[in-house]
Design an enzyme around this catalytic site. Structure first.
Site, short mmCIF file in Angstrom:
data_model
loop_
_atom_site.label_atom_id
_atom_site.label_comp_id
_atom_site.label_asym_id
_atom_site.label_seq_id
_atom_site.Cartn_x
_atom_site.Cartn_y
_atom_site.Cartn_z
N SER A 170 0.84 -1.19 0.00
CA SER A 170 0.00 0.00 0.00
C SER A 170 0.87 1.23 0.00
O SER A 170 2.02 1.20 0.45
CB SER A 170 -0.85 0.02 1.27
OG SER A 170 0.00 0.15 2.39
N LYS A 171 0.31 2.30 -0.50
CA LYS A 171 1.14 3.50 -0.65
C LYS A 171 1.52 4.14 0.68
O LYS A 171 2.44 4.92 0.74
CB LYS A 171 0.48 4.50 -1.60
CG LYS A 171 -0.83 5.07 -1.16
CD LYS A 171 -1.33 6.07 -2.19
CE LYS A 171 -2.76 6.46 -1.92
NZ LYS A 171 -3.58 6.60 -3.09
N ARG A 172 0.81 3.77 1.74
CA ARG A 172 1.20 4.32 3.04
C ARG A 172 2.57 3.78 3.48
O ARG A 172 3.32 4.43 4.16
CB ARG A 172 0.16 3.96 4.11
CG ARG A 172 -0.77 5.12 4.41
CD ARG A 172 -1.69 4.86 5.58
NE ARG A 172 -2.17 3.48 5.66
CZ ARG A 172 -1.87 2.65 6.65
NH1 ARG A 172 -1.12 3.06 7.66
NH2 ARG A 172 -2.35 1.42 6.64
N ASN A 223 4.76 1.86 1.21
CA ASN A 223 5.69 1.61 0.12
C ASN A 223 5.22 2.45 -1.06
O ASN A 223 4.03 2.49 -1.33
CB ASN A 223 5.59 0.13 -0.30
CG ASN A 223 6.86 -0.63 -0.01
OD1 ASN A 223 7.95 -0.16 -0.26
ND2 ASN A 223 6.70 -1.82 0.52
#
Ligand code: GLU
Length: 428
Positions: free
Chosen positions: A208-210, A212
């Site tokens: 997830s962008k949180r 990575n």
């Protein structure tokens, strides 16, 4: 039979790392078997649709060199390849199902009637997978606004586009029985399915962008090389038969097999990507690397100067974006942090002041401004005055570059030139 596979991203604003991961496996399978690899844009989620997003996807594929044979920007025998241009097809097939009593109208939508029984398939990666149909409720295939749902459009398209193998992420496993039921209802031949493991953050949660970066554009901006990123993705969930870690895409194409794909969650480890990217950087010739570094160089740095710095930094950077901070002292007057200077050189103010003055005196006399010559002069000075060479050189380094970590000191001074070197040593 010609193998036909596809990647079917939804244009939501970025080219997702997970999409590229899935695309890579599809690509390898297609190329290994002289098959075709198709790009289809699944843009029927009108609320999430971002107009520029399609271009972002094309750019990512082009940058990585994952070329597809058919797609919205390439055309092909089964066009259109954009779902929003295929609405009539989905509507016709949905109504056909109603007509055959395999689906029914429900408040303006069309709902598929799930029959009793069991639905399963032999997954190329996971083996046998089975679901009891009573776990699946009747589901909408066409919404009241005339748009299809994902599970319906994907089947109509995969069927009409003659897709032979559906290779996608494991989060679609639970969709597959619904899709199989639709294949049966449409009396369409069923493709084979392979569900790839989902990429994970280091804490094993779904990537997830949180935790990575997931946008391909980010990797490009950071100066990861496309070959390194692809090589890295190959190693996630798949292993080379000779356990090699560094290999080109061709090699992946040659050795790829579903049997070598594991079902356990591969962890996306950015530190390892950095290492691998460094390996790829060092495989470039100096000329190639200079070209790659151009967009990452500090402003005002000439092409010649970039080329001259390459041998100095090649072993020291892992990403192209590491470059600017290493060489900006060549084109920018550094700010000297006095506290850093004393701390890192482990000397007092008076000693450093004396070293600067004497270095100016000795270096001013140097005519042949070459690294070895500069080093000799400075070593002689250290010996003569009994300076600790390491401490003395650290002081010079910080005074001239502003930093404690730089490319090799004397090669750096050689590039910086005599006038600037002396001016920085003399600056109060
Ligand atoms: N649009 C779907 C996705 O991006 C495609 C899934 C599939 O390959 O069937 O997840």
């Amino acid at each position: 039979m010609t193998i036909r596979v596809r990647i079917a991203p939804s244009p939501t604003g970025l080219a997702h790392l997970g999409t590229i991961y899935t695309a890579l496996f599809n690509y390898a399978f297609a190329r290994q078997n002289q098959g075709q690899f198709i790009l289809r844009i699944e843009d029927t989620d009108v609320k999430r649709h971002v107009p520029e997003a399609e271009q972002v996807i094309y750019d990512a594929f082009a940058w990585l060199g994952l070329d597809y044979d058919e797609g919205p920007d390439k055309s092909g025998p089964f066009q259109p390849y954009r779902q929003s241009e295929r609405l009539k097809l989905y509507q016709d097939y949905a109504h056909q199902l109603v007509h055959q009593k395999l689906a029914y109208e429900d408040e303006g939508a069309i709902r598929f009637r799930v029959p009793a029984g069991q639905t399963g398939w032999q997954d190329l990666i996971r083996g046998e997978v089975k679901f009891a149909n009573d776990q699946i409720k009747d589901f909408v295939v066409l919404k009241s606004d005339g748009y299809p749902t994902y599970n319906f459009a994907v089947v109509v398209d995969d069927w009409l586009m003659q897709i032979t193998h559906v290779v996608r992420a494991e989060d679609h496993v639970s969709n597959t029985p619904r899709q199989l039921l639709i294949y049966q209802a449409l009396q369409a031949p069923v493709p084979q399915f392979a569900h790839l493991p989902l990429l994970r953050n280091p804490d094993h949660s779904k990537i997830s962008k949180r935790k990575n970066p997931v946008a391909i554009a980010w990797y490009r901006q950071q100066g990861y090389l496309p070959d390194a990123l692809l090589n890295f993705l190959c190693l996630l969930g798949w292993s080379h038969p000779q356990s090699q870690e560094v290999f080109p895409l061709d090699e992946f194409v040659k050795h790829f097999s579903f049997a070598r794909v594991s079902t356990s969650a591969p962890v996306f480890d950015l530190t390892k990507l950095d290492w691998l990217n460094g390996v790829y950087i060092r495989q470039k010739t100096d000329r190639e690397l200079a070209q790659l570094l151009k967009p990452f160089a500090p402003p005002k740095m000439s092409e010649t100067l970039i080329e001259q710095t390459v041998p100095l930094i090649k072993e020291r950077i892992n990403k192209l974006s590491d470059y600017a901070a290493m060489v900006d002292f060549l084109v920018k007057e550094p700010k000297i942090d006095q506290a850093l200077l004393l701390k890192k050189s482990r000397q007092d103010e008076k000693t450093v002041a004396e070293q600067r003055a004497l270095a100016v005196e000795k270096l001013a006399a140097v005519e042949d401004w070459q690294a070895e010559k500069l080093e000799r002069v400075c070593r002689d000075l250290a010996a003569e005055k009994n300076y600790h060479a390491g401490k003395f050189f650290m002081a010079l380094r910080i005074v001239i570059t502003g930093k404690a970590v730089t490319p090799p000191l004397f090669a750096s001074l050689a590039l910086l030139g005599k006038t600037k070197t002396l001016a920085r040593l003399q600056k109060k």
